[in-house]
Design a protein around this motif. Structure first.
Motif, PDB file in Angstrom:
ATOM      1  N   ARG A 225     -17.239 -12.436 -27.448  1.00 15.68           N
ATOM      2  CA  ARG A 225     -18.323 -12.429 -28.423  1.00 15.68           C
ATOM      3  C   ARG A 225     -19.289 -13.579 -28.135  1.00 15.68           C
ATOM      4  O   ARG A 225     -18.852 -14.693 -27.818  1.00 15.68           O
ATOM      5  CB  ARG A 225     -17.757 -12.567 -29.839  1.00 15.68           C
ATOM      6  N   PRO A 226     -20.605 -13.358 -28.207  1.00 21.96           N
ATOM      7  CA  PRO A 226     -21.582 -14.366 -27.780  1.00 21.96           C
ATOM      8  C   PRO A 226     -21.522 -15.672 -28.578  1.00 21.96           C
ATOM      9  O   PRO A 226     -21.866 -16.730 -28.049  1.00 21.96           O
ATOM     10  CB  PRO A 226     -22.932 -13.668 -27.964  1.00 21.96           C
ATOM     11  N   GLU A 227     -21.072 -15.616 -29.824  1.00 23.40           N
ATOM     12  CA  GLU A 227     -21.055 -16.838 -30.630  1.00 23.40           C
ATOM     13  C   GLU A 227     -19.784 -17.665 -30.431  1.00 23.40           C
ATOM     14  O   GLU A 227     -19.665 -18.779 -30.960  1.00 23.40           O
ATOM     15  CB  GLU A 227     -21.197 -16.492 -32.117  1.00 23.40           C
ATOM     16  N   VAL A 228     -18.830 -17.150 -29.680  1.00 28.23           N
ATOM     17  CA  VAL A 228     -17.547 -17.826 -29.498  1.00 28.23           C
ATOM     18  C   VAL A 228     -17.588 -18.709 -28.248  1.00 28.23           C
ATOM     19  O   VAL A 228     -17.781 -18.215 -27.140  1.00 28.23           O
ATOM     20  CB  VAL A 228     -16.391 -16.809 -29.390  1.00 28.23           C
ATOM     21  N   ARG A 229     -17.387 -20.001 -28.435  1.00 29.25           N
ATOM     22  CA  ARG A 229     -17.355 -20.955 -27.310  1.00 29.25           C
ATOM     23  C   ARG A 229     -15.898 -21.166 -26.898  1.00 29.25           C
ATOM     24  O   ARG A 229     -15.067 -21.515 -27.722  1.00 29.25           O
ATOM     25  CB  ARG A 229     -17.988 -22.282 -27.718  1.00 29.25           C
ATOM     26  N   VAL A 230     -15.621 -20.973 -25.605  1.00 21.37           N
ATOM     27  CA  VAL A 230     -14.251 -21.015 -25.094  1.00 21.37           C
ATOM     28  C   VAL A 230     -14.078 -22.213 -24.166  1.00 21.37           C
ATOM     29  O   VAL A 230     -14.946 -22.500 -23.345  1.00 21.37           O
ATOM     30  CB  VAL A 230     -13.903 -19.714 -24.344  1.00 21.37           C
ATOM     31  N   VAL A 231     -12.950 -22.904 -24.293  1.00 20.81           N
ATOM     32  CA  VAL A 231     -12.585 -23.936 -23.323  1.00 20.81           C
ATOM     33  C   VAL A 231     -11.426 -23.385 -22.492  1.00 20.81           C
ATOM     34  O   VAL A 231     -10.467 -22.833 -23.033  1.00 20.81           O
ATOM     35  CB  VAL A 231     -12.205 -25.264 -24.019  1.00 20.81           C
ATOM     36  N   ASN A 232     -11.522 -23.507 -21.169  1.00 17.82           N
ATOM     37  CA  ASN A 232     -10.570 -22.913 -20.228  1.00 17.82           C
ATOM     38  C   ASN A 232      -9.710 -23.969 -19.555  1.00 17.82           C
ATOM     39  O   ASN A 232     -10.050 -25.156 -19.534  1.00 17.82           O
ATOM     40  CB  ASN A 232     -11.321 -22.133 -19.147  1.00 17.82           C
ATOM     41  N   ARG A 233      -8.611 -23.542 -18.951  1.00 17.99           N
ATOM     42  CA  ARG A 233      -7.832 -24.388 -18.057  1.00 17.99           C
ATOM     43  C   ARG A 233      -8.416 -24.295 -16.646  1.00 17.99           C
ATOM     44  O   ARG A 233      -9.183 -23.383 -16.317  1.00 17.99           O
ATOM     45  CB  ARG A 233      -6.372 -23.964 -18.058  1.00 17.99           C
ATOM     46  N   LEU A 258     -13.933 -16.798 -18.165  1.00 19.26           N
ATOM     47  CA  LEU A 258     -13.352 -17.882 -17.379  1.00 19.26           C
ATOM     48  C   LEU A 258     -14.382 -18.668 -16.566  1.00 19.26           C
ATOM     49  O   LEU A 258     -14.121 -19.812 -16.190  1.00 19.26           O
ATOM     50  CB  LEU A 258     -12.276 -17.331 -16.443  1.00 19.26           C
ATOM     51  N   ASN A 259     -15.519 -18.080 -16.276  1.00 25.16           N
ATOM     52  CA  ASN A 259     -16.513 -18.775 -15.456  1.00 25.16           C
ATOM     53  C   ASN A 259     -17.563 -19.513 -16.274  1.00 25.16           C
ATOM     54  O   ASN A 259     -18.537 -20.015 -15.730  1.00 25.16           O
ATOM     55  CB  ASN A 259     -17.203 -17.784 -14.510  1.00 25.16           C
ATOM     56  N   TYR A 260     -17.355 -19.566 -17.580  1.00 27.20           N
ATOM     57  CA  TYR A 260     -18.288 -20.275 -18.453  1.00 27.20           C
ATOM     58  C   TYR A 260     -17.504 -21.193 -19.380  1.00 27.20           C
ATOM     59  O   TYR A 260     -16.308 -21.015 -19.600  1.00 27.20           O
ATOM     60  CB  TYR A 260     -19.133 -19.290 -19.262  1.00 27.20           C
ATOM     61  N   GLY A 261     -18.190 -22.192 -19.931  1.00 28.89           N
ATOM     62  CA  GLY A 261     -17.535 -23.105 -20.845  1.00 28.89           C
ATOM     63  C   GLY A 261     -16.865 -24.246 -20.111  1.00 28.89           C
ATOM     64  O   GLY A 261     -16.839 -24.324 -18.884  1.00 28.89           O
ATOM     65  N   ALA A 262     -16.283 -25.155 -20.898  1.00 29.93           N
ATOM     66  CA  ALA A 262     -15.645 -26.347 -20.343  1.00 29.93           C
ATOM     67  C   ALA A 262     -14.306 -25.995 -19.704  1.00 29.93           C
ATOM     68  O   ALA A 262     -13.705 -24.958 -19.992  1.00 29.93           O
ATOM     69  CB  ALA A 262     -15.443 -27.373 -21.454  1.00 29.93           C
ATOM     70  N   THR A 263     -13.831 -26.870 -18.824  1.00 30.70           N
ATOM     71  CA  THR A 263     -12.531 -26.727 -18.179  1.00 30.70           C
ATOM     72  C   THR A 263     -11.732 -28.002 -18.402  1.00 30.70           C
ATOM     73  O   THR A 263     -12.244 -29.101 -18.196  1.00 30.70           O
ATOM     74  CB  THR A 263     -12.693 -26.488 -16.665  1.00 30.70           C
TER      75      THR A 263
END
Length: 363
Positions: A225-233, A258-263
């Motif tokens: 969803r576009p409004e959801v910000r995800v942090v990945n490993r 997986l290719n967007y957001g913080a890691t």
């Protein structure tokens, strides 16, 4: 035994000479807590005069008022001072896992240099709170046996075990349908020569979300969803592989997540990122979510194993390691970890037995 290095992050203004803000922030946090400078000074073990002088000195360097005395209300922080306290707490929470990781690497390197004189087990392992518990046990039980820990992905740890650059490798293995997919990633390392596997624990894996789940996250499909910000490993970690497989099974293009957001490089860092408000959802083990006050949505279960060369099973160093895993003190520590189950902990398996056993439990 070489004492461990203790690294910390310091807030310091780039003045001449540099101004250390550490004690100032501590007194500001104490004032925020008790609303009174005299009581705050006692909490910080400072005299009232010294505490007041620190505040005045801080205001001079920051060129603004930090504390106001309000009739009938005691001492209160100005809006800027409140924001400084918020920033300090947030960044301390975010930086602590990274600083601890660097300290562990430096300490491991020091212990490598010392290994010829001492009984040191080189442990390379995927991050987990049960692994942290081993290091805590070590600090509480000083002896001739010592572990030098370096955090790696599971694949990296097994590759180094194959090269005999470590004595024990820690890695996770999902239960159920994703086990075979993970084994295919590890197979070159697991089958190169005979290994034994000792079970550490089963643990729950799932989504970390903000308290009360304001975005109503229900599962992996919501992460696109576009409004959801995800942090990945980080790429290469077992957690990231499992996250990819779950996204694909939910009908989501995993690369869009997986290719967007913080890691981040540990479960705790992922949880801290969400707790700080810089992301809405993360993926990892339950203990991290609980420690950061987040809600947890359980999705899968993993087994965590330690691998070592079969011909080392009767060596003093491996026997010492196994005695730690089976000790009452360590078992008690494991029982306190949210999302972990210690049934069968310390049991040794061959590769064939590991694949035949259904070690999933009700968590």
């Amino acid at each position: 035994m070489i004492p461990d290095l203790d690294l910390s992050v310091r807030w310091q203004l780039a003045t001449e000479p540099p101004y250390d803000m550490g004690q100032l922030v501590q007194i500001l946090m104490a004032i925020e807590k008790v609303g009174n400078l005299a009581a705050a000074a006692k909490i910080c073990r400072l005299s009232y005069r010294h505490a007041w002088g620190m505040i005045r000195d801080g205001e001079k360097h920051l060129k603004t008022t930090l504390v106001q005395t309000v009739r009938g209300q005691g001492s209160v922080l100005t809006e800027l001072a409140q924001q400084i306290v918020v920033l300090y707490r947030r960044h301390e929470q975010l930086l602590h896992p990274h600083v601890q990781g660097v300290a562990q690497q430096l300490n491991a390197q020091l212990q490598e240099l010392y290994a010829q004189q001492r009984h040191i087990l080189r442990l390379h392992a995927s991050h987990g709170f049960a692994v942290e518990g081993l290091m805590r046990w070590q600090s509480d039980h000083p002896s001739g046996f010592r572990m030098a820990l370096q955090y790696r992905t599971g694949g990296e740890a097994l590759a180094l075990l194959q090269k005999k650059e470590c004595d024990v490798a820690g890695f996770q293995l999902p239960t159920g349908k994703y086990q075979d997919a993970m084994l295919r990633l590890y197979q070159d390392y697991l089958q190169s020569e005979p290994l034994l596997f000792v079970l550490l624990a089963c643990r729950r894996v799932g989504l970390f979300v903000q308290p009360h789940n304001p975005l109503q996250i229900q599962g992996m499909a919501d992460l696109v969803r576009p409004e959801v910000r995800v942090v990945n490993r980080q790429p290469g970690s077992g957690t990231r592989y499992l996250m990819r497989w779950l996204l694909e099974d939910a009908g989501v293009d995993a690369d869009l997540v997986l290719n967007y957001g913080a890691t981040e490089f540990t479960h705790m860092a992922v949880a801290a990122h969400v707790a700080s408000g810089m992301a809405d959802v993360g993926f990892g083990i339950e203990t991290a979510a609980r420690r950061c006050g987040l809600e947890f949505i359980s999705l899968e279960q993993e087994r965590y194993f330690f691998a070592f060369h079969q011909d080392m099973v009767n060596s003093a160093i491996i026997q010492s390691f196994l005695s730690v895993l089976r000790s009452p003190d360590y078992k008690h520590y494991m029982q306190q970890l949210a999302g972990y189950e210690s049934e069968h902990m310390g049991t040794i398996y061959t590769l064939e037995q590991l694949l035949q056993q259904d070690l999933s439990v009700s968590l």
